[in-house]
Enzyme design. Structure first.
Site, mmCIF file in Angstrom:
data_model
loop_
_atom_site.group_PDB
_atom_site.id
_atom_site.type_symbol
_atom_site.label_atom_id
_atom_site.label_comp_id
_atom_site.label_asym_id
_atom_site.label_seq_id
_atom_site.Cartn_x
_atom_site.Cartn_y
_atom_site.Cartn_z
ATOM 1 N N PRO A 133 0.844 -1.201 0.000
ATOM 2 C CG PRO A 133 -0.696 -1.568 1.684
ATOM 3 C CD PRO A 133 0.635 -2.026 1.189
ATOM 4 C CB SER A 139 7.852 5.085 4.624
ATOM 5 O OG SER A 139 8.581 4.258 5.524
ATOM 6 C CD GLU A 266 4.700 -0.244 10.559
ATOM 7 O OE1 GLU A 266 5.540 -0.710 9.776
ATOM 8 O OE2 GLU A 266 4.984 0.155 11.702
ATOM 9 N N GLY A 270 -3.802 -5.331 6.451
ATOM 10 C CA GLY A 270 -4.933 -4.843 5.678
ATOM 11 C C GLY A 270 -4.566 -3.519 5.037
ATOM 12 C CE1 TYR A 465 11.754 13.297 13.978
ATOM 13 C CE2 TYR A 465 13.660 14.726 13.715
ATOM 14 C CZ TYR A 465 12.627 13.991 13.162
ATOM 15 O OH TYR A 465 12.469 13.954 11.801
#
Lengths: 547, 547
Positions: A133, A139, A266, A270, A465
């Site tokens: 998908p 990403s 992810e 599905g 981060y």
């Protein structure tokens, strides 16, 4: 339509209309000196030089897919396939720049609605074709890498045509959005009716609603609006086992919350086709301002006090000393020496920048919420810097990915990674990751710049981060970063989560077991077998074995 | 120790020390007239008259369990087994009163720590014995019924000895509590260190931390402190597939949130042995007060505005006209006619009581939070009733279950059920459930009293909690309620969740599929097979087939 589809054809981040972010000569000089950068430039190679293997999609599968979608929505041309070859991690960008081997899907499918997605899955099960998908393609963890697992062919299932606001229930403040709706478009659709989603990750300019749900995204304003999973009222998925709909009430005790299994799935459990999201009235007023704390620990303490006092601003972002220094040096929006002198006069020797931002429906709500935050902040040693620095951060809030392209051109290894832990373990986690990154990226005596900020705070802990800038090893740029990433991930394991908001993808899969245990891995694998018995969904991501 | 163990031997709710709640003659008269009650009394039969079948636990299993736990912690006497024969639903109480057939476990196991629980599971797998985890025994949905499924024997695994505060991390505000710790004891352990959990369901006097987690409990102050799942930072389970620990960070994108699969797992996916909970400073100040709205819809609108304005009091509870009438009539704490006259003078003809309560660490925090709520409430048509009524509600907040015993003695069929939906569907849901209950409980021309309140509000919707009072059908008391419950559950299906905070248990299992779909049921069944391949854990609950 074709404009939308071609929108994802890119070698760089920069979406149409948004300006790229070149480095100023001053910033470049400073960077060269700090990380020992060569004076060369290494611009991206033209896409036309990248080698694209022939499509391995069997003819019979292609025919059945064309029967479902129409020929124009089953693309096997090199350009379409190349545009879905991986995401936007540093590794992805380096691969695309150097014509290194890319995992290219054998076809790109463009269904128009949830029913067509379901039909596509049934065809792919029948022909045993792997399905990745694909939303915004942002990403940074290999989540959309076109891995084929044990299958002979792999297709990218691009949801770009699922871009509708299906319904809006203003009384319940719930909007149903199709999964391929881009965040920008969702804000525009909701804004026209006076609402906002309030989800602003750095990928905002490209990412989609389905991608947010699939990856448990967090945004820059998640301290106020909540993480994406907090916004998900319901979800609709296509699976090889049939359609799956969840979410009939705001909360339930009808067993485990399976929405929280779908969120973060992810693409391996599905294909999310619709998401019912909680929306809020679009804010009419906002205010961003900056503060400085002296040293990391007093900064963390201040953010903790705000989180535990439940008076966090919508945006709450604390930079460590290194990141603050880089922001001061690279922004160029103020005189660094005058700023430092001012801070020294206030007793601040190791400035850590704290940006706070509030959104509100009315001036009075904004004033009340800000007053509540500042009342608690007074108990800390925060020094006020004013609105200019806060608004400067805000105006550059989505620029990071664009700056990355400029840095890559200049031979910089630039990447980010993130984690989270409970408050009592946060400083040890930061030190361990920092040391791992510095050690593994030190070259010829020059240390990398390793910056860190807290962008999400909770009553029990916070996220960290990290942004890394190092001189690129032109001989082995991929190996250089992979070693650093491995060292950082090893440092995280046991101390924090392997990812606070980037998802598992292919890149974090080796560390997932340390976090959820063998029983957790067995449960995920069992859930996957239940919905995807032949394993066509996003092989090599989330559920093992790793690639 | 034995005091603690015997604590669960009960035919009635009333814990030692707490007063039972007899009905005043005035209240009884009113009730008789309203629901057509006979003048008979039907007190509980002595426990000694209940028939207890012989234990079916095989000797070999018993010997292995004794080897792990010691003989005194493997109880097969009738008293110990009877005390764990089901929970506290109306059906359970009627069964216990009338010497009807009870599902009695073949033994009661009393492990002392998580390791012993794990060892017990291994023995039970070896001997194929079903295991029902048992905490406070307050399930009202058949969650602790000693069903044996396909097994020859079933044991109750009572966690009462797992009662320790394992650790407290004050900086992160996380306490690790063993699963068998009772809520009262947890508050006392945490209170000694200045903290509170803030979880106060009506079962507070008996229920345990593990039970809260296993059932996704919500408490009376959940509007402020969050539902129990919001408090769960981590969880430790014993499963036949091995120990399972989750929760390394406040939030994570490392795949689906498996904590949310463990929370609500109802003993069918593992035995929860420890829970890491988020705690807050114990409040020093509190204030409860009451308001009245004119009619259900204006009451619901007021609560919605508070929830969507994010200024909910910690306790926010709106009663409908029927429940308000009963509270006015039965409480006896004020002059009903004078109250009604006052309300009429303010234009309120159909009073709906709204109780708001705030807990705070300081007077100023309390004042600020209360002011924020009242500012928004001013936009509604709420009429202030003052503190006396609010404090009266507070002082009786845990009395409901005790009142039930008195009502049962008087021949009343008294039970509760609850659901939740999004705001836009809430009124239709209430009407549908109300009609179903009235229709199925109407007898000889007398209607039951069906009361409803909102006890939990969210930005997107709210819960509905129904209390039913009807004249008991002495010929078929179980069938009478089962028909009513079935009618109400059918009315809920498709309109709301089958349970907002009571869990699935055995009683709601037939309606779970309508809510989570066939795919959802398949995922739960697959997860169960992964952790419990031989199906020893809590047969007939949460995961089908139903009994």
């Amino acid at each position: 339509m074709s404009g939308l589809i071609e929108h994802t054809l890119r070698g760089t981040w920069t979406p149409s209309g948004a300006a790229a972010a070149p480095l100023s000569p001053r910033a470049l000089r400073w960077l060269r000196q700090r990380i020992g950068l060569a004076e060369t430039t290494t611009p991206a190679v033209p896409t036309s030089l990248l080698e694209v293997p022939d499509s391995a999609l069997p003819d019979a599968a292609r025919e059945d897919l064309v029967a479902v979608l129409g020929a124009e929505h089953v693309r096997t041309d090199a350009a379409a396939r190349l545009a879905r070859a991986g995401g936007m991690s540093y590794t992805d960008l380096v691969r695309r720049r150097s014509a290194a081997e890319l995992a290219v899907p054998d076809a790109v499918l463009l269904p128009a609605d949830p029913e067509a997605v379901q039909a596509v899955l049934e065809v792919c099960v029948r022909h045993d074709v792997a399905v990745v998908p694909f939303g915004g393609g942002t990403s940074v963890v290999g989540g959309v890498d076109a891995l084929r697992g044990s299958k002979a062919a792999v297709v990218a299932l691009d949801l770009v045509r699922l871009d509708r606001l299906v319904s809006l229930d203003p009384g319940s403040r719930i909007a149903v959005l199709q999964a391929g709706t881009r965040a920008v478009e969702a804000e525009s659709l909701l804004g026209a009716q006076g609402f906002t989603l309030g989800h602003f990750p750095q990928s905002f300019e490209r990412a989609t609603i389905g991608g947010f749900a699939a990856t448990r995204s967090a945004g820059q304003a998640s301290s106020g609006y909540g993480r994406f999973e907090d916004m998900v009222a319901g979800v609709r998925l296509a699976t090889p086992a049939g359609e799956w709909r969840l979410g009939v009430a705001p909360a339930s005790a009808a067993g485990p919350d399976l929405r929280q299994l779908a969120v973060g799935s992810e693409g391996a459990l599905g294909v999310i086709t619709e998401v019912a999201v909680r929306v809020r009235p679009a804010p009419e007023h906002s205010r961003y301002e900056a503060f400085v704390l002296d040293g990391w620990q007093s900064g963390v303490d201040a953010v903790r006090v705000l989180a535990q006092g439940r008076v966090l601003a919508d945006v709450t972002r604390l930079s460590d000393v290194d990141e603050t220094e880089v922001q001061f040096e690279l922004a160029g929006a103020w005189k660094v020496s005058a700023l430092r002198a001012f801070l020294r006069s206030r007793g601040v020797r190791r400035p850590c920048l704290l940006v706070l931002g509030w959104d509100a429906a009315s001036r009075s709500e904004l004033a009340q919420r800000r007053a509540a935050t500042l009342r608690v902040l007074r108990g800390t040693r925060a020094v006020r810097l004013g609105r200019a620095v806060g608004e400067n951060w805000r105006s550059h809030r989505f620029a990071g990915p664009r700056q990355r392209d400029a840095l890559l051109d200049r031979g910089v290894c630039v990447e980010t990674l993130e984690t989270a832990a409970h408050w009592s373990g946060l400083s040890e986690l930061r030190s361990a990751v920092r040391s791992a990154l510095v050690r593994s990226l030190r070259r010829d005596g020059a240390d990398p710049i390793v910056m860190c900020h807290v962008s999400h705070a909770y009553e029990t802990g916070a996220s960290l981060y990290f942004t890394v800038l190092a001189a690129r090893d032109e001989q082995d740029p991929l190996g250089q970063w992979q070693r650093a990433k491995r060292a950082a991930s090893d440092a995280i394991a046991g101390r924090g989560t392997i990812t606070h908001h980037h998802a598992v993808g292919a890149d974090h899969l080796p560390w997932l077991g340390a976090e959820i245990g063998a029983v957790g891995e067995a449960v995920l694998a069992a859930a996957k077998r239940a919905v995807d018995p032949t394993g066509i969904l996003n092989p090599g991501k989330l559920v093992g074995p790793a690639r």
